[in-house]
Design a protein around this motif. Structure first.
Motif, short mmCIF file in Angstrom:
data_model
loop_
_atom_site.label_atom_id
_atom_site.label_comp_id
_atom_site.label_asym_id
_atom_site.label_seq_id
_atom_site.Cartn_x
_atom_site.Cartn_y
_atom_site.Cartn_z
N UNK A 181 0.84 -1.20 0.00
CA UNK A 181 0.00 0.00 0.00
C UNK A 181 0.87 1.25 0.00
N UNK A 182 1.94 1.23 0.76
CA UNK A 182 2.85 2.37 0.81
C UNK A 182 3.51 2.59 -0.54
N UNK A 183 3.93 1.52 -1.21
CA UNK A 183 4.53 1.64 -2.53
C UNK A 183 3.51 2.10 -3.57
N UNK A 184 2.28 1.67 -3.44
CA UNK A 184 1.23 2.16 -4.35
C UNK A 184 1.04 3.67 -4.18
N UNK A 185 1.03 4.11 -2.92
CA UNK A 185 0.93 5.55 -2.67
C UNK A 185 2.14 6.28 -3.24
N UNK A 186 3.33 5.71 -3.03
CA UNK A 186 4.56 6.35 -3.54
C UNK A 186 4.55 6.44 -5.07
N UNK A 187 3.93 5.48 -5.72
CA UNK A 187 3.83 5.54 -7.18
C UNK A 187 2.76 6.49 -7.67
#
Length: 106
Positions: free
Chosen positions: A73-79
């Motif tokens: 989820x954090x990586x999705x937000x970062x992308x």
């Protein structure tokens, strides 16, 4: 070449007038151009809508990332966040300039 204070005072040579008339006649005959000039710009709605959707999605992802600490989820937000900022800056740029489009991507 001398600068003219009023563009209506420009005097064209006969050759330039003939070239201008032929260009104008060609543009008048372009049906696709005439159709696109009559249509209201639909693209003015897409940028604010995309900013709203991306902002909501980013907000949901950041809240979910904080609550769950899930790396996916954090990586999705970062992308997603850079695209959200890019669209928001495009919207701010358009609003500050008062025109519909500046370049093909803005």
């Amino acid at each position: 070449m001398a600068e003219h204070p009023d563009p209506d005072d420009v005097v064209l040579s006969p050759h330039e007038r003939l070239a201008l008339r032929s260009i104008e006649a060609e543009l008048r005959g372009d049906r696709r151009l005439a159709r696109s000039m009559r249509r209201p710009p639909i693209s003015r709605l897409w940028l604010p809508l995309s900013v709203a959707v991306l902002s909501c999605a980013s907000l949901v992802l950041v809240v979910m990332g904080i609550r769950t600490s899930d790396p996916v989820v954090i990586w999705c937000f970062a992308g997603l966040w850079p695209f959200t900022l890019l669209q928001a800056f495009r919207l701010l740029w358009r609003a500050s300039r008062g025109t519909d489009r500046i370049t093909s991507w803005l």
